[in-house]
Enzyme design. Structure first.
Site, PDB file in Angstrom:
ATOM      1  N   ALA A 129     -18.165   1.240  -0.173  1.00  0.00           N
ATOM      2  CA  ALA A 129     -17.927   2.374   0.723  1.00  0.00           C
ATOM      3  C   ALA A 129     -18.450   3.627   0.027  1.00  0.00           C
ATOM      4  O   ALA A 129     -17.730   4.316  -0.687  1.00  0.00           O
ATOM      5  CB  ALA A 129     -16.445   2.507   1.029  1.00  0.00           C
ATOM      6  N   TYR A 133     -19.684   6.139   4.692  1.00  0.00           N
ATOM      7  CA  TYR A 133     -19.009   4.862   4.957  1.00  0.00           C
ATOM      8  C   TYR A 133     -17.556   4.841   4.464  1.00  0.00           C
ATOM      9  O   TYR A 133     -16.795   3.943   4.812  1.00  0.00           O
ATOM     10  CB  TYR A 133     -19.789   3.692   4.349  1.00  0.00           C
ATOM     11  CG  TYR A 133     -20.961   3.258   5.211  1.00  0.00           C
ATOM     12  CD1 TYR A 133     -20.871   2.148   6.024  1.00  0.00           C
ATOM     13  CD2 TYR A 133     -22.144   3.992   5.216  1.00  0.00           C
ATOM     14  CE1 TYR A 133     -21.925   1.755   6.827  1.00  0.00           C
ATOM     15  CE2 TYR A 133     -23.213   3.616   6.012  1.00  0.00           C
ATOM     16  CZ  TYR A 133     -23.101   2.499   6.822  1.00  0.00           C
ATOM     17  OH  TYR A 133     -24.147   2.124   7.621  1.00  0.00           O
ATOM     18  N   GLU A 310     -30.293  -8.705   4.327  1.00  0.00           N
ATOM     19  CA  GLU A 310     -30.041  -9.884   5.163  1.00  0.00           C
ATOM     20  C   GLU A 310     -31.252 -10.830   5.176  1.00  0.00           C
ATOM     21  O   GLU A 310     -31.083 -12.053   5.225  1.00  0.00           O
ATOM     22  CB  GLU A 310     -29.730  -9.424   6.592  1.00  0.00           C
ATOM     23  CG  GLU A 310     -29.049 -10.449   7.449  1.00  0.00           C
ATOM     24  CD  GLU A 310     -28.554  -9.819   8.748  1.00  0.00           C
ATOM     25  OE1 GLU A 310     -27.344  -9.595   8.863  1.00  0.00           O
ATOM     26  OE2 GLU A 310     -29.386  -9.539   9.628  1.00  0.00           O
TER      27      GLU A 310
END
Ligand SMILES: *[C@@H]1O[C@H](CO)[C@@H](O)[C@H](O)[C@H]1NC(C)=O
Ligand SMILES: *[C@@H]1O[C@H](CO)[C@@H](O)[C@H](O)[C@H]1NC(C)=O
Length: 374
Positions: A129, A133, A310
């Site tokens: 975070a 965020y 990803e």
């Protein structure tokens, strides 16, 4: 002490001097030099055309020797499982390499809970975070307290650049919160690379000593239903909710052959989400280390991939098959019922901006109900 095997010793040539010696040298060494020269040439010239994909390399160590103790499950009540299920749900519950695909209703949490409790397993939940965020942390932690690994030993590892802004969520008994200082980067790409690097470093130096399993999650999610020990395995990945039954050539894999994350159109099992993966600490260490190295190679070669970390995770999981696969229920969002809209945004590259604002991820809404509604 490692002994030299006898057969090898016998094969070594004796150092005899003969008049044929120099001739033999030429016969032996000329082709050797030639092939060496060719290897160097191939490495320098051809190597540039056909990259060496480090994420596709053979795994040497991996499957960790299970250090968890063998336990006896006590007498308890639950429905007997049926071998010939008369299930109307048209879902696969196993991959072709015999890893379970976890759907709600395919397991008895009671049995698993007792097994994992007896083994006294501990689970680390890793979350980053940084920057804006941090705002997502509160809902993430509060819902994790309610739904994540209830009744088990949990350590939250929160990496942040603003330790003072971490919300005061008091972990319940058996749970701990560890706040770790992390750098914030102005460039999102560096954030993805950094995250892989940090997880691999901490896995090696700290997590391995403190927990049995690691679960890596994105912070802009909330837990909406129980996520328990049924997800734990040596290495697990989660099916991305936007791609779960697409043909492989339509999956969002990286398609630039020069990238380390490249997957050709005739390859691929599933498209995994970068937002929720994990496994035994050693497995997560290897995954994050190799993804980090691959990302650095691509960055040095100025190759930008489509889906950031990803893309590399998907390449890794193609060659290092997960031992458990979580169904898209674990990454669900009611909004995905209108999947077409999300796909259009995704194709137009709008998805990244969107994700930041979507916190209503609903974990574990049965796809079955989606089928009924649509
Ligand atoms: C499991 O139960 C069996 C039979 O009661 C017993 O012999 C064995 O020692 C038990 N194992 C453990 C690890 O408790
Ligand atoms: C579980 O492990 C923790 C940490 O090693 C230890 O403090 C605790 O006593 C263990 N609990 C049981 C029931 O073995």
């Amino acid at each position: 002490m490692v002994e030299t095997p006898k057969a090898v010793i016998q094969l070594l040539p004796k150092s005899e001097k003969s008049k044929y010696h120099s001739l033999l040298s030429v016969i032996f060494f000329f082709p050797l030099t030639l092939s060496l020269a060719f290897s160097v040439y191939a490495f320098l010239v051809l190597g540039r055309q056909k990259p060496k994909y480090i994420l596709a390399e053979d795994s040497v160590t991996v499957r960790e020797v299970d250090h968890l103790k063998i336990v006896n499950v006590s007498r308890m009540w639950y429905y007997q499982s049926k071998l010939l299920a008369t299930s109307s749900e048209n879902i696969a519950i196993q991959t072709p390499w015999l890893a379970p695909i976890v759907w709600d209703g395919t397991f008895q949490i009671k049995i698993l809970n007792q097994q994992f409790r007896l083994q006294n397993v501990s689970i680390g939940l890793v979350v980053f975070a940084t920057g804006e965020y941090v705002a997502f942390l509160k809902a993430f932690l509060q819902t994790a307290e309610t739904y994540f690994m209830e009744g088990h030993r949990v350590k939250y590892y929160i990496f942040t650049d603003q330790p003072a802004s971490v919300p005061l969520v008091k972990p319940s008994k058996g749970r701990q919160m560890v706040i770790l200082e992390a750098q914030a980067s102005a460039h999102p790409l560096n954030t993805y690379i950094y995250r892989m690097e940090v997880i691999s470093l901490f896995s090696q130096e700290r997590f391995a000593k403190e927990v049995d399993y690691l679960v890596c999650a994105h912070v802009n999610m909330v837990f909406c239903n129980s996520v328990g020990v049924e997800i734990l395995s040596s290495l697990f990945g989660t099916l991305h909710p936007l791609f779960f039954e697409f043909p492989r050539q339509m999956l969002a894999y990286e398609r630039q052959p020069q990238s380390q994350a490249y997957i050709s159109e005739d390859e691929g099992d599933f498209y995994y989400s970068g937002a929720f993966f994990g496994g035994k600490v050693l497995e997560v260490y290897r995954l994050t280390k190799l993804c980090y190295q691959a990302m650095m190679l691509d960055q040095a070669a100025h190759i930008q991939v489509m889906r950031h970390d990803e893309s590399y995770l998907n390449k890794y999981l193609l060659h290092n098959k997960p031992t458990k696969v979580l169904s898209p229920e674990y990454m669900w969002n009611k909004e995905f019922l209108n999947r077409q809209r999300f796909l259009e945004e995704f194709i137009n590259g709008e998805m990244f901006a969107n994700v930041l604002y979507v916190i209503a991820y609903e974990v574990k809404v049965m796809l079955k109900s989606q089928g009924q509604e649509s």
